[in-house]
Design an enzyme around this catalytic site. Structure first.
Site, PDB file in Angstrom:
ATOM      1  N   TYR A 124       0.828  -1.205   0.000  1.00 46.62           N
ATOM      2  CA  TYR A 124       0.000   0.000   0.000  1.00 46.62           C
ATOM      3  C   TYR A 124       0.863   1.255   0.000  1.00 46.62           C
ATOM      4  O   TYR A 124       0.357   2.352   0.216  1.00 46.62           O
ATOM      5  CB  TYR A 124      -0.922   0.009   1.222  1.00 46.62           C
ATOM      6  CG  TYR A 124      -2.075  -0.963   1.107  1.00 46.62           C
ATOM      7  CD1 TYR A 124      -1.851  -2.334   1.099  1.00 46.62           C
ATOM      8  CD2 TYR A 124      -3.384  -0.516   1.015  1.00 46.62           C
ATOM      9  CE1 TYR A 124      -2.902  -3.236   0.995  1.00 46.62           C
ATOM     10  CE2 TYR A 124      -4.448  -1.404   0.912  1.00 46.62           C
ATOM     11  CZ  TYR A 124      -4.188  -2.765   0.898  1.00 46.62           C
ATOM     12  OH  TYR A 124      -5.229  -3.654   0.800  1.00 46.62           O
ATOM     13  N   LYS A 171       5.012 -14.522   4.546  1.00 46.59           N
ATOM     14  CA  LYS A 171       5.392 -15.338   3.381  1.00 46.59           C
ATOM     15  C   LYS A 171       6.911 -15.196   3.257  1.00 46.59           C
ATOM     16  O   LYS A 171       7.450 -14.863   2.195  1.00 46.59           O
ATOM     17  CB  LYS A 171       4.645 -14.813   2.131  1.00 46.59           C
ATOM     18  CG  LYS A 171       4.785 -15.657   0.889  1.00 46.59           C
ATOM     19  CD  LYS A 171       3.871 -16.868   0.878  1.00 46.59           C
ATOM     20  CE  LYS A 171       4.164 -17.723  -0.348  1.00 46.59           C
ATOM     21  NZ  LYS A 171       3.471 -19.014  -0.333  1.00 46.59           N
ATOM     22  N   ASP A 204      -0.628 -18.527   2.993  1.00 44.51           N
ATOM     23  CA  ASP A 204      -1.482 -19.432   2.210  1.00 44.51           C
ATOM     24  C   ASP A 204      -1.982 -20.583   3.074  1.00 44.51           C
ATOM     25  O   ASP A 204      -3.140 -20.991   2.993  1.00 44.51           O
ATOM     26  CB  ASP A 204      -0.782 -19.924   0.939  1.00 44.51           C
ATOM     27  CG  ASP A 204       0.667 -20.300   1.140  1.00 44.51           C
ATOM     28  OD1 ASP A 204       1.230 -19.938   2.185  1.00 44.51           O
ATOM     29  OD2 ASP A 204       1.249 -20.969   0.271  1.00 44.51           O
ATOM     30  N   ASP A 228      -5.696  -7.284   4.711  1.00 41.00           N
ATOM     31  CA  ASP A 228      -6.882  -6.920   3.934  1.00 41.00           C
ATOM     32  C   ASP A 228      -7.585  -8.189   3.452  1.00 41.00           C
ATOM     33  O   ASP A 228      -8.792  -8.363   3.626  1.00 41.00           O
ATOM     34  CB  ASP A 228      -6.441  -6.068   2.742  1.00 41.00           C
ATOM     35  CG  ASP A 228      -7.611  -5.582   1.917  1.00 41.00           C
ATOM     36  OD1 ASP A 228      -8.664  -5.301   2.503  1.00 41.00           O
ATOM     37  OD2 ASP A 228      -7.469  -5.487   0.691  1.00 41.00           O
TER      38      ASP A 228
END
Ligand code: ATP
Length: 333
Positions: A124, A171, A204, A228
Site C-alpha cells: 500500500y 510469506k 497461504d 486486507d
C-alpha cells in the site's frame, strides 16, 4: 458532557449504514455530538478533493471518527481515501474482531478471532510505476519500526483482553527480506510478553487452516495486504462483510469503520446490513468509555438477531436496513 465525534457518511451504502448506526447510538443514550465531515466522491464535487483538509482537521480535533465506506476507483482515478486517511493521521493499527452473531447461521458457530492489520506500509506504499511498456513494478515497503509497532499493539491487546495467543502471518519463505524483517520484529516483541503464546504461519496455509478450523487461532497479526485479504476471509466465516466491524488506531486518534466497502451494487436500495457499522460504533463507544451504552446496544442486536425476523438479505433475512435498525431501537427498551 457529550463527546464530539467526526461523522463521515461516505459513498454507496455509507449514508444508509452510518445513518442507522447514529440512530441506534442516539436511541441508546450515547451522548455524542456528531460533527459531519465529508470524504469520497461527494467531497470531490464540493471540495475538489476526496479527502479535504477540513475532514482531517475535524478528526484531529475530536480525536475520534465514525466513518462509512468510501469508493476507491479500480485502476484509475484518485488514490484510495482510506489509505490516505490512515497514512495522514498515522492510524497504524487496524483492528477487526470477527465473532459469530447468534441467529446468523454459518459453517462454524464459535469463531472468535481478532485480526490486527498493519495500516501504513507494505504494497500500500503507493509506489508503483511502469518500468517499460508491458512491465510494471510495485514496491512493498516493510520497516522494522512499523512491524514492531503493530506487533506490540497485538501483544498489548492480548494482555488487556486476556487473549492467549498471537500468530504472526507471513510469506518469508519467498519474501525473505521484507517478510523476514516483519517476522524478526514480531519475534523480538514476543519475548517481552511471556504470558502470551506466540506462533507463526505462512499466509497461504493460514487461508486453508481458517476455513478448516478457525478456532485454532486467537489474534492474527499481519502486514497490510495479507491483513486486507484475510480479514475478508474471516468475515466470510461469520456470515459476511455486513457483520464485521473495524477500528483504526493511532497514538492520537481513532477512526471506526466497517470492513466492507461502499457496495455500489446495493447502494440506495435500503437493503445494506447496518450491523457492521453498528458494531464499529460499539468499538467506538468502548473506546470513549461508554461501555454501558455499548452493552445495551449489543444486547438489543443479539435479541433481534436471535429471533431472525428482521435481518437483511445478506444474512438470509428479507428486511430492509430501516426495519432492522428500527427493530434494534425497539429492542433497546
Ligand atoms: P473495497 O475494495 O472498497 O473494500 P470490496 O471489494 O470489499 O470493497 P464491498 O463494497 O465491500 O467490496 O462489497 C463486496 C460485496 O459484499 C458486494 O456484493 C456487496 O454488496 C456486499 N456487501 C458489502 N457490504 C455490505 C453490507 N453492509 N450489507 C450487505 N452486503 C454488503
Amino acid at each position: 458532557m457529550a463527546r464530539k465525534v467526526t461523522l463521515i457518511a461516505g459513498d454507496g451504502v455509507g449514508p444508509e449504514v452510518t445513518g442507522a448506526a447514529v440512530r441506534v447510538i442516539n436511541a441508546a443514550g450515547g451522548e455524542i455530538e456528531w460533527e459531519p465531515a465529508v470524504a469520497g466522491s461527494g467531497a470531490i464535487e464540493k471540495h475538489g478533493s476526496p479527502l479535504p483538509e477540513s475532514t482531517l482537521e475535524s478528526i484531529q480535533r475530536n480525536g475520534v471518527g465514525l466513518k462509512g465506506p468510501v469508493t476507491t476507483a479500480v485502476g484509475t482515478g484518485f488514490p484510495s481515501v482510506n489509505v490516505a486517511l490512515r497514512k495522514k493521521l498515522d492510524l497504524y493499527a487496524n483492528l477487526r474482531p470477527v465473532k459469530n452473531l447468534p441467529g446468523v447461521e454459518t459453517h462454524f458457530d464459535d469463531v472468535d478471532l481478532i485480526v490486527v492489520r498493519e495500516n501504513t506500509e507494505d504494497l500500500y506504499s503507493g509506489v508503483e510505476h511502469v518500468v517499460a511498456p508491458g512491465v510494471t513494478e510495485s514496491v512493498k515497503i516493510i520497516t522494522k519500526a512499523a512491524s514492531s509497532r503493530i506487533a506490540r499493539f497485538a501483544f498489548e491487546y492480548a494482555v488487556r483482553r486476556q487473549r492467549k495467543k498471537v500468530t504472526a502471518v507471513h510469506k518469508a519463505n519467498i519474501m525473505k527480506i521484507s517478510d523476514g524483517l516483519f517476522l524478526e520484529a514480531c519475534r523480538h516483541v514476543a519475548q517481552e510478553f511471556s504470558t502470551v503464546q506466540y506462533q507463526e504461519i505462512i499466509v497461504d496455509n493460514l487461508a486453508m487452516q481458517l476455513v478448516l478450523n478457525p478456532k485454532q487461532f486467537d489474534i492474527l497479526v499481519l502486514t497490510n495486504l495479507y491483513g486486507d485479504i484475510i480479514s475478508d476471509l474471516c468475515a466470510g466465516l461469520v456470515g459476511g462483510l455486513g457483520l464485521v466491524p473495524g477500528a483504526n488506531f493511532g497514538d492520537n486518534c481513532a477512526v471506526f469503520e466497517a470492513v466492507h466497502g461502499s457496495a455500489p451494487d446495493i447502494a440506495g436500495k435500503n437493503i445494506a446490513n447496518p450491523l457492521a457499522v453498528i458494531f464499529s460504533g460499539l468499538l467506538m463507544l468502548r473506546y470513549l468509555g461508554l461501555d454501558s451504552v455499548a452493552d445495551r446496544i449489543r444486547a438489543a442486536v443479539r435479541r433481534v438477531a436471535l429471533c431472525r425476523e428482521n435481518l437483511t438479505p445478506d444474512v438470509g433475512g428479507s428486511s430492509t436496513t430501516t426495519q432492522l435498525t428500527e427493530s434494534i431501537i425497539q429492542a433497546l427498551n
